[in-house]
Scaffold this motif. Structure first.
Motif, PDB file in Angstrom:
ATOM      1  N   ALA A   6       0.828  -1.209   0.000  1.00 21.67           N
ATOM      2  CA  ALA A   6       0.000   0.000   0.000  1.00 21.67           C
ATOM      3  C   ALA A   6       0.858   1.253   0.000  1.00 21.67           C
ATOM      4  N   THR A   7       0.246   2.343  -0.442  1.00 25.13           N
ATOM      5  CA  THR A   7       0.854   3.666  -0.324  1.00 25.13           C
ATOM      6  C   THR A   7      -0.189   4.612   0.249  1.00 25.13           C
ATOM      7  N   PHE A   8       0.253   5.485   1.157  1.00 18.71           N
ATOM      8  CA  PHE A   8      -0.675   6.395   1.833  1.00 18.71           C
ATOM      9  C   PHE A   8       0.047   7.686   2.164  1.00 18.71           C
ATOM     10  N   VAL A 133      -4.714   3.183   8.267  1.00 18.76           N
ATOM     11  CA  VAL A 133      -3.621   2.200   8.197  1.00 18.76           C
ATOM     12  C   VAL A 133      -4.089   0.849   8.729  1.00 18.76           C
ATOM     13  N   VAL A 136      -6.568  -0.864   6.166  1.00 20.00           N
ATOM     14  CA  VAL A 136      -5.854  -1.384   4.993  1.00 20.00           C
ATOM     15  C   VAL A 136      -5.052  -2.617   5.372  1.00 20.00           C
ATOM     16  N   ALA A 138      -1.868  -3.394   5.506  1.00 18.51           N
ATOM     17  CA  ALA A 138      -0.899  -3.825   4.498  1.00 18.51           C
ATOM     18  C   ALA A 138       0.261  -4.569   5.135  1.00 18.51           C
ATOM     19  N   LEU A 141       3.770  -0.993   3.769  1.00 21.18           N
ATOM     20  CA  LEU A 141       3.105   0.298   3.584  1.00 21.18           C
ATOM     21  C   LEU A 141       4.138   1.382   3.363  1.00 21.18           C
ATOM     22  N   ALA A 143       4.768   5.093   3.556  1.00 24.65           N
ATOM     23  CA  ALA A 143       4.169   6.217   4.272  1.00 24.65           C
ATOM     24  C   ALA A 143       4.773   7.516   3.756  1.00 24.65           C
ATOM     25  N   TYR A 169       3.978  -2.819  13.444  1.00 26.11           N
ATOM     26  CA  TYR A 169       4.901  -3.302  12.413  1.00 26.11           C
ATOM     27  C   TYR A 169       6.267  -3.535  13.040  1.00 26.11           C
ATOM     28  N   SER A 189       6.801  -2.309   7.545  1.00 25.77           N
ATOM     29  CA  SER A 189       6.786  -3.623   6.908  1.00 25.77           C
ATOM     30  C   SER A 189       6.683  -4.748   7.930  1.00 25.77           C
ATOM     31  N   ALA A 363      -5.810   5.843   0.742  1.00 23.11           N
ATOM     32  CA  ALA A 363      -4.740   4.833   0.753  1.00 23.11           C
ATOM     33  C   ALA A 363      -5.027   3.823  -0.356  1.00 23.11           C
ATOM     34  N   TYR A 365      -4.028   0.264  -2.333  1.00 24.77           N
ATOM     35  CA  TYR A 365      -3.359  -0.998  -2.018  1.00 24.77           C
ATOM     36  C   TYR A 365      -3.606  -2.050  -3.088  1.00 24.77           C
TER      37      TYR A 365
END
Length: 370
Positions: A6-8, A133, A136, A138, A141, A143, A169, A189, A363, A365
């Protein structure tokens, strides 16, 4: 192995420049423009009388001398020895009657720097960012717009794990970039991050001597079962004081970095905020390198944009671009918009205004089998 990437754009967490909290874009732009002008003057080796006058005007205008936790100034000049002969300026008077006299003869004559004034974000905002977050969830991710590594770690432990009771994480990493405001790119991650290659010092071939990336384009190598994954994090030149040529030059360099990463592994993902829509030259430069946008995958059926109201491709700024071998393994693509407060978007029940929204970005994903 199925993993979610994902990207956020989190718009900074915990502490951020007070200017970014202004809802009026004109006032926000005025502060950022003044900040850039002040920094440019402060970096001059010798201050002429006109420079001193302009520095004093900007310092007075924005109370850049004030230490006030209850009402922090939008711009602050941090001096190691304020008011001393070795400082930048002296002040006289108090309150609205304060005047500033620049005493330094040039940049080498004082120690310190200018920064955008910061305050703590409301806990409701941080919780809503955490909800995005968390929802999602992920495995990896990216950030965007995070202040520093310790901020990212505090968000991980105090918000995700503490306030929301979710799994933290185990791996959080961030290398400070070129942005003087502290707008950086980090990664969270659930798989080991084995290396990071920053590109902080890449120069612009069209503008010799100038650094290319507004922030950075870090290469994060992540250990998976078998072939490693390389994630290239991005936050290209913003639309504020727009410079499409610079954004295009950045995108072309990202494409070069991507091609080099492909020589090490077929599993490469370019992610982040490109600050441009799919039909732009910057997006075309990356697609021309063979990367494919997950929002064009047949499994995606959501809104066309990722920013603001997300109603059109003109509102698309955030991307997950996949190398061919990764594209072939796409299982599902999704967009989490509930952290946004906008017309026609169903927000979390805790998002009741733009003031407590998690971000004005969604976000994005993708689930892939690697």
């Amino acid at each position: 192995m199925s993993i979610r990437i994902a990207t956020f754009n989190m718009e900074n967490v915990f502490r951020r420049p007070t200017a970014f909290r202004l809802e009026d874009p004109a006032k926000r732009k005025e502060i950022l423009d003044d900040f850039a002008a002040l920094v440019a003057r402060l970096d001059l080796p010798v201050y002429q009388d006109a420079d001193k006058k302009e520095i004093a005007r900007l310092v007075e205008k924005h109370r850049a001398y004030a230490i006030d936790p209850q009402n922090p100034p939008p711009i602050y000049v941090n001096q190691s020895r304020p008011g001393k002969e070795s400082g930048l300026f002296r002040t006289k008077g108090s309150g609205k009657s304060t005047t500033v006299e620049v005493t330094a003869k040039g940049r080498a004559a004082w120690a310190g720097w200018a920064e955008l004034g910061r305050d703590d974000l409301d806990l409701d905002v941080v919780r809503n960012t955490g909800r995005v977050v968390s929802e999602v969830d992920a495995d990896i991710l990216l950030a965007v717009e995070v202040e520093d590594r310790l901020t990212l770690e505090r968000f991980n432990t105090q918000v995700l794990a503490g306030a929301l009771g979710r799994r933290p994480y185990p791996y959080c990493l961030l290398v400070d970039g070129n942005d003087s405001r502290g707008i950086d790119i980090g990664i969270m991650s659930r798989h080991p991050i084995t290396s990071v290659r920053p590109h902080l010092f890449d120069t612009n071939p069209e503008r010799p001597g100038k650094r290319l990336f507004s922030r950075d384009c870090p290469e994060f190598e992540i250990q998976l079962n078998g072939t490693p994954l390389v994630l290239l994090g991005n936050h290209l030149k913003s639309k504020s004081n727009d410079d499409p040529e610079l954004r295009l030059a950045q995108a072309k360099r990202v494409a070069e970095i991507y091609r080099a990463a492909l020589e090490r592994t077929p599993h490469v993902v370019v992610a982040g905020d490109l600050n441009d829509h799919p039909g732009s030259d910057a997006a075309a430069a990356l697609e021309g390198a063979g990367l494919r946008d997950v929002m064009t995958h047949r499994s995606y059926g959501g809104l066309p944009g990722t920013f603001g109201e997300c109603k059109s491709e003109q509102n698309k700024l955030d991307y997950l671009l996949l190398a061919p071998d990764v594209w072939q393994e796409v299982q599902h693509v999704g967009l989490e918009t509930r952290g946004i407060f906008a017309d026609d978007i169903k927000s979390f029940d805790t998002v009741t205004s733009k003031g407590n929204a998690a971000s004005d970005h969604a976000a994005l994903y993708v689930d892939v089998d690697l």
